[in-house]
Motif scaffolding. Structure first.
Motif, short mmCIF file in Angstrom:
data_model
loop_
_atom_site.label_atom_id
_atom_site.label_comp_id
_atom_site.label_asym_id
_atom_site.label_seq_id
_atom_site.Cartn_x
_atom_site.Cartn_y
_atom_site.Cartn_z
N GLY A 1 0.79 -1.23 0.00
CA GLY A 1 0.00 0.00 0.00
C GLY A 1 0.82 1.27 0.00
N GLU A 2 2.15 1.15 -0.23
CA GLU A 2 3.02 2.32 -0.26
C GLU A 2 3.68 2.47 -1.63
OE1 GLU A 2 4.71 2.74 4.29
OE2 GLU A 2 5.86 1.58 2.83
N ALA A 3 3.90 3.71 -2.03
CA ALA A 3 4.72 4.03 -3.19
C ALA A 3 5.86 4.90 -2.70
CB ALA A 3 3.91 4.76 -4.25
N LYS A 4 7.07 4.35 -2.73
CA LYS A 4 8.24 5.07 -2.22
C LYS A 4 9.12 5.55 -3.37
CE LYS A 4 8.98 3.02 2.38
NZ LYS A 4 9.15 4.32 3.06
N PRO A 5 9.83 6.66 -3.16
CA PRO A 5 10.73 7.15 -4.20
C PRO A 5 12.02 6.37 -4.24
CG PRO A 5 10.89 8.55 -2.28
CD PRO A 5 9.82 7.54 -1.98
N GLY A 6 12.75 6.49 -5.32
CA GLY A 6 14.04 5.85 -5.43
C GLY A 6 14.73 6.24 -6.71
N ALA A 7 15.92 5.69 -6.91
CA ALA A 7 16.69 6.00 -8.10
C ALA A 7 17.61 4.84 -8.45
CB ALA A 7 17.52 7.27 -7.88
N LEU A 8 17.95 4.77 -9.71
CA LEU A 8 19.04 3.93 -10.19
C LEU A 8 20.17 4.87 -10.55
CD1 LEU A 8 20.21 1.19 -11.08
CD2 LEU A 8 19.16 1.56 -13.32
N LEU A 9 21.33 4.66 -9.95
CA LEU A 9 22.44 5.59 -10.06
C LEU A 9 23.52 5.09 -11.02
CD1 LEU A 9 22.99 6.39 -6.27
CD2 LEU A 9 21.36 7.46 -7.85
N SER A 10 24.35 6.02 -11.44
CA SER A 10 25.59 5.65 -12.11
C SER A 10 26.60 5.22 -11.05
CB SER A 10 26.14 6.86 -12.88
OG SER A 10 26.61 7.84 -11.96
N PRO A 11 27.68 4.55 -11.42
CA PRO A 11 28.69 4.20 -10.43
C PRO A 11 29.27 5.42 -9.69
CG PRO A 11 29.02 2.92 -12.42
CD PRO A 11 27.96 3.94 -12.73
N GLN A 12 29.16 6.60 -10.32
CA GLN A 12 29.63 7.84 -9.71
C GLN A 12 28.60 8.48 -8.79
OE1 GLN A 12 29.76 7.28 -13.16
NE2 GLN A 12 31.83 6.45 -12.93
N GLY A 13 27.45 7.82 -8.61
CA GLY A 13 26.45 8.30 -7.67
C GLY A 13 25.44 9.29 -8.23
N LYS A 14 25.46 9.56 -9.53
CA LYS A 14 24.48 10.47 -10.14
C LYS A 14 23.21 9.71 -10.51
CE LYS A 14 26.98 14.30 -10.29
NZ LYS A 14 27.32 14.96 -11.57
N ILE A 15 22.06 10.40 -10.47
CA ILE A 15 20.77 9.78 -10.77
C ILE A 15 20.62 9.58 -12.27
CG2 ILE A 15 18.26 10.04 -10.64
CD1 ILE A 15 18.68 11.76 -8.13
N LEU A 16 20.49 8.32 -12.68
CA LEU A 16 20.21 8.00 -14.08
C LEU A 16 18.72 7.87 -14.34
CD1 LEU A 16 22.97 5.32 -14.84
CD2 LEU A 16 23.01 7.77 -15.36
N ASP B 1 8.86 9.24 -21.10
CA ASP B 1 9.92 9.41 -22.09
C ASP B 1 11.23 8.70 -21.71
OD1 ASP B 1 10.19 11.28 -20.01
OD2 ASP B 1 11.39 12.62 -21.25
N ILE B 2 11.36 8.23 -20.48
CA ILE B 2 12.58 7.50 -20.10
C ILE B 2 12.32 6.02 -19.86
CG2 ILE B 2 13.55 9.59 -19.06
CD1 ILE B 2 13.00 8.31 -16.30
N ALA B 3 11.06 5.59 -19.99
CA ALA B 3 10.68 4.23 -19.61
C ALA B 3 11.42 3.17 -20.42
CB ALA B 3 9.17 4.05 -19.75
N ASP B 4 11.52 3.35 -21.73
CA ASP B 4 12.19 2.33 -22.55
C ASP B 4 13.67 2.21 -22.19
OD1 ASP B 4 9.88 1.67 -23.94
OD2 ASP B 4 10.24 3.15 -25.53
N ASP B 5 14.32 3.34 -21.97
CA ASP B 5 15.72 3.31 -21.57
C ASP B 5 15.89 2.66 -20.19
OD1 ASP B 5 16.61 4.50 -23.89
OD2 ASP B 5 16.62 6.53 -23.06
N PHE B 6 14.94 2.92 -19.31
CA PHE B 6 14.98 2.33 -17.97
C PHE B 6 14.86 0.81 -18.06
CE2 PHE B 6 13.02 2.80 -13.43
CZ PHE B 6 14.17 2.24 -12.89
N VAL B 7 13.95 0.33 -18.90
CA VAL B 7 13.79 -1.12 -19.08
C VAL B 7 15.09 -1.73 -19.60
CG1 VAL B 7 12.65 -2.88 -20.50
CG2 VAL B 7 11.29 -1.10 -19.41
#
Length: 287
Positions: free
Chosen positions: A37-52, A72-78
């Motif tokens: 029942g929760e939606a939490k934020p998050g990120a996938l990072l580069s090895p340098q710690g930047k948000i991809l 617009d980023i969904a396909d790249d994320f997949v």
């Protein structure tokens, strides 16, 4: 109650016996702390710690997860998730014709046709619910949703910062539950942990307020002609900014005006955030 249909959002499903282990090892979010029942934020990072890639993640069934992100980023994320999957038993797919609706207020669930809505845990001072099922007959008020997001200091990529250009601390993922500091390793974890333990985060999300309408997003915030930050989403006389808090503090101490174009603004820390302006600041000349 107010609601909005978010037409620029997409859903990615990750399911299978290894789905949780796979995601826990690459994403910033601590899935051990993700409740039903929760939606939490998050990120996938580069090895340098930047948000991809930034997203909201929720559970879907016994061994499944939903990742809500910009369309617009969904396909790249997949593709990036598949690159990391290797031999993990996890199925990854973008959901076609996904519906993402959000409602807020004391009875936000009543605004959504689906009763299985999720709590958007980024918001601390107002109840916000999201749903990915059911039918929404109208588009609602997207402008009111942006105004609510700005008022609560909730930054999102695209409108407030560019992917590949920000650390999780810059956009308050460290304080909104988007980074698990007690979990094991994930991509970019060393850089994020170092910033946390050393307290070196200097760029932060602030709420900008002006007496009149703010300039277009993307404009620089300046003090005496020198940049201190960048304006993101705007709604009338209020907007989100990502700024150097040491330089902002120096301007406040010196009573130097902070400008967004030719409009003077005040900058404030979101009410729910725990960080503060630093005691040691740089001068306006150094900014």
């Amino acid at each position: 109650m107010p609601f909005a249909l978010l037409k620029d959002r997409a859903l990615i499903s990750v399911s299978g016996p290894d789905a949780e282990h796979f995601l826990q090892n690459i994403l910033t979010t601590d899935l051990d702390a993700l409740g039903a029942g929760e939606a939490k934020p998050g990120a996938l990072l580069s090895p340098q710690g930047k948000i991809l890639f930034d997203f909201l993640i929720s559970r879907a069934g016994e061994n499944g997860f939903r990742l809500e992100c910009r369309t617009d980023i969904a396909d790249d994320f997949v593709r990036r998730l598949m690159l990391y999957r290797l031999r993990a038993k996890a199925e990854i797919a973008k959901q076609d014709q996904a519906l993402v609706a959000v409602a807020w207020g004391d009875d936000s669930t009543a605004s959504l046709a689906d009763s299985t809505s999720l709590a958007d845990t980024r918001f601390r001072e107002v109840e916000v619910r999201r749903t990915y099922e059911g039918a929404v007959q109208e588009s609602g008020d997207a402008g009111a949703w942006q105004a609510l997001r700005i008022a609560n200091g909730i930054a999102e990529s695209g409108s407030d910062y560019q992917l590949g250009d920000a650390f999780p601390h810059d956009v308050l993922l460290d304080e909104s539950g988007g980074v698990g500091f007690k979990k094991g390793c994930y991509v970019g974890q060393e850089v994020v942990s170092r910033m946390q333990h050393r307290g070196t985060a200097r760029r932060r999300v602030l709420i900008a307020t002006a007496g009149g309408s703010l300039t277009a997003s993307g404009n620089e915030l300046t003090v005496a002609g020198r940049p201190v930050g960048t304006l993101g989403s705007v709604s009338g006389g209020r907007g989100l900014a990502i700024a150097r808090i040491d330089r902002v503090k120096a301007a406040l101490d010196a009573r130097d005006p902070i400008m967004a174009g030719d409009v003077q603004v005040t900058l404030a820390i979101p009410g729910w955030a725990k960080f503060s302006f630093p005691q040691d600041t740089v001068s306006a000349e150094e900014a």
